[in-house]
Write a protein that holds these residues in place. Structure first.
Motif, PDB file in Angstrom:
ATOM      1  N   ASP A  99       7.743  -3.435  -1.451  1.00 25.72           N
ATOM      2  CA  ASP A  99       7.561  -2.166  -0.756  1.00 25.72           C
ATOM      3  C   ASP A  99       8.752  -1.224  -0.912  1.00 25.72           C
ATOM      4  O   ASP A  99       8.668  -0.060  -0.516  1.00 25.72           O
ATOM      5  CB  ASP A  99       7.338  -2.416   0.743  1.00 25.72           C
ATOM      6  CG  ASP A  99       6.157  -3.324   1.005  1.00 25.72           C
ATOM      7  OD1 ASP A  99       5.063  -3.021   0.505  1.00 25.72           O
ATOM      8  OD2 ASP A  99       6.335  -4.344   1.697  1.00 25.72           O
TER       9      ASP A  99
ATOM     10  N   ALA B  18       2.368   3.539   3.201  1.00 27.52           N
ATOM     11  CA  ALA B  18       3.815   3.669   3.392  1.00 27.52           C
ATOM     12  C   ALA B  18       4.220   5.135   3.462  1.00 27.52           C
ATOM     13  O   ALA B  18       5.061   5.526   4.282  1.00 27.52           O
ATOM     14  CB  ALA B  18       4.553   2.963   2.259  1.00 27.52           C
ATOM     15  N   LYS B  19       3.607   5.964   2.617  1.00 24.91           N
ATOM     16  CA  LYS B  19       3.915   7.396   2.611  1.00 24.91           C
ATOM     17  C   LYS B  19       3.545   8.037   3.944  1.00 24.91           C
ATOM     18  O   LYS B  19       4.305   8.852   4.491  1.00 24.91           O
ATOM     19  CB  LYS B  19       3.164   8.077   1.467  1.00 24.91           C
ATOM     20  CG  LYS B  19       3.452   9.565   1.333  1.00 24.91           C
ATOM     21  CD  LYS B  19       2.719  10.154   0.138  1.00 24.91           C
ATOM     22  CE  LYS B  19       3.008  11.646  -0.004  1.00 24.91           C
ATOM     23  NZ  LYS B  19       2.297  12.225  -1.179  1.00 24.91           N
TER      24      LYS B  19
ATOM     25  N   GLU C  58      10.110   0.149  -3.468  1.00 23.14           N
ATOM     26  CA  GLU C  58       9.991   1.230  -4.443  1.00 23.14           C
ATOM     27  C   GLU C  58       9.370   2.474  -3.825  1.00 23.14           C
ATOM     28  O   GLU C  58       9.643   3.574  -4.227  1.00 23.14           O
ATOM     29  CB  GLU C  58       9.139   0.767  -5.627  1.00 23.14           C
ATOM     30  CG  GLU C  58       9.776  -0.381  -6.409  1.00 23.14           C
ATOM     31  CD  GLU C  58       8.926  -0.823  -7.581  1.00 23.14           C
ATOM     32  OE1 GLU C  58       7.846  -0.217  -7.793  1.00 23.14           O
ATOM     33  OE2 GLU C  58       9.323  -1.760  -8.289  1.00 23.14           O
TER      34      GLU C  58
ATOM     35  N   ASP D 257       0.850  -1.191   0.000  1.00 24.82           N
ATOM     36  CA  ASP D 257       0.000   0.000   0.000  1.00 24.82           C
ATOM     37  C   ASP D 257       0.889   1.246   0.000  1.00 24.82           C
ATOM     38  O   ASP D 257       1.357   1.680   1.057  1.00 24.82           O
ATOM     39  CB  ASP D 257      -0.899  -0.004   1.238  1.00 24.82           C
ATOM     40  CG  ASP D 257      -1.915   1.138   1.237  1.00 24.82           C
ATOM     41  OD1 ASP D 257      -1.691   2.137   0.530  1.00 24.82           O
ATOM     42  OD2 ASP D 257      -2.925   1.030   1.965  1.00 24.82           O
ATOM     43  N   PRO D 258       1.143   1.845  -1.162  1.00 21.71           N
ATOM     44  CA  PRO D 258       2.038   3.005  -1.249  1.00 21.71           C
ATOM     45  C   PRO D 258       1.576   4.189  -0.399  1.00 21.71           C
ATOM     46  O   PRO D 258       2.405   4.893   0.186  1.00 21.71           O
ATOM     47  CB  PRO D 258       2.024   3.356  -2.745  1.00 21.71           C
ATOM     48  CG  PRO D 258       1.615   2.096  -3.429  1.00 21.71           C
ATOM     49  CD  PRO D 258       0.656   1.429  -2.492  1.00 21.71           C
ATOM     50  N   TYR D 259       0.263   4.412  -0.331  1.00 20.57           N
ATOM     51  CA  TYR D 259      -0.242   5.544   0.446  1.00 20.57           C
ATOM     52  C   TYR D 259       0.023   5.340   1.936  1.00 20.57           C
ATOM     53  O   TYR D 259       0.452   6.268   2.636  1.00 20.57           O
ATOM     54  CB  TYR D 259      -1.738   5.724   0.202  1.00 20.57           C
ATOM     55  CG  TYR D 259      -2.331   6.902   0.961  1.00 20.57           C
ATOM     56  CD1 TYR D 259      -2.008   8.209   0.610  1.00 20.57           C
ATOM     57  CD2 TYR D 259      -3.206   6.689   2.026  1.00 20.57           C
ATOM     58  CE1 TYR D 259      -2.539   9.285   1.310  1.00 20.57           C
ATOM     59  CE2 TYR D 259      -3.742   7.756   2.726  1.00 20.57           C
ATOM     60  CZ  TYR D 259      -3.407   9.055   2.366  1.00 20.57           C
ATOM     61  OH  TYR D 259      -3.926  10.113   3.062  1.00 20.57           O
TER      62      TYR D 259
END
Length: 244
Positions: free
Chosen positions: A242, A208-209, A244, A204-206
């Protein structure tokens, strides 16, 4: 073990031979699969082009037969794959990679008295079971999270002068367990100090951000007990997807 080039795509399958039967639990299209298939082929041929010891390890060769099954990182799929390998006649299991998959499979291998070797499962729960333990047929060639954590802080302080840490980790069993081991190790004499933690859902990129932003805010603000003290380093505990 032999290692294939990182840009190689290898679809795992099987190798044939009249001797020992290895059941492999790993992603079918991966560097791990390529490495395993190449190592088995070289072992069967006493080919020392990658591993010199294969030239004189066994004469005649072991004649290893292998069959590979993918667990897809899912415990129930891992159990089904294990049972399929057992039914096919596997005499030893290699895998799985993830501790969440390895744990239930290792219970079954102990019940079946079937040797099992993992190449990357790192859960401390799989350690120290002994011959009468839950995982009595299990071993691994990869250190546990506890072993790594016990050395991490002392090496960081002695070699690099890192004293204050933040931990950014995935929120699954692997990430939580690793973070817990790091925190426990930090409380030992000579350990570093964990200033903050943040978790995020793998893939989940969001999320992680947001977790990175939380660590960033804590780094600037410090904690209630260490106001204004910044972390020297952020420890990332995550999966390859994860990074990236």
């Amino acid at each position: 073990a032999a290692h294939a080039a990182e840009d190689t795509t290898c679809v795992g399958g099987s190798t044939s031979g009249p001797g020992n039967f290895l059941g492999l639990l790993m992603p079918l299209s991966s560097v791990d699969a390529c490495s395993a298939m190449l190592a088995i082929e070289h072992s069967n041929l006493n080919d020392d082009s990658v591993v010199p010891e294969f030239a004189s390890s066994v004469t005649p060769p072991l004649n290893i037969t292998s069959l590979m099954k993918d667990t897809h990182g899912d415990p129930s799929t891992g159990v089904a794959s294990y049972r399929a390998l057992l039914s096919a006649g596997a005499t030893t299991i290699v895998g799985a990679g993830q501790s969440s998959v390895t744990t239930p499979v290792a219970l079954l291998s102990a019940h079946n008295v079937l040797p099992m070797v993992s190449y990357s499962s790192s859960s401390p729960a799989l350690s120290g079971s002994g011959s009468d333990g839950l995982y009595s047929s299990f071993t691994r060639v990869f250190p546990s999270d506890r072993t790594i954590a016990s050395f991490f802080f002392s090496v960081g302080i002695q070699l690099f002068g890192w004293e204050h840490y933040s931990i950014l980790h995935v929120s699954d069993v692997y990430g939580r367990s690793y973070a817990e081991e790091l925190v426990a190790a930090s409380r030992e004499p000579g350990g570093g100090r964990v200033m903050s933690q943040a978790a995020f859902a793998s893939g989940d990129p969001y999320a992680a951000k947001l977790a990175v932003q939380h660590i960033k805010n804590m780094t600037y603000q410090g904690t209630m007990n260490d106001k204004g003290t910044a972390s020297n380093i952020i420890v990332l505990v995550a999966h390859s997807i994860d990074l990236e």
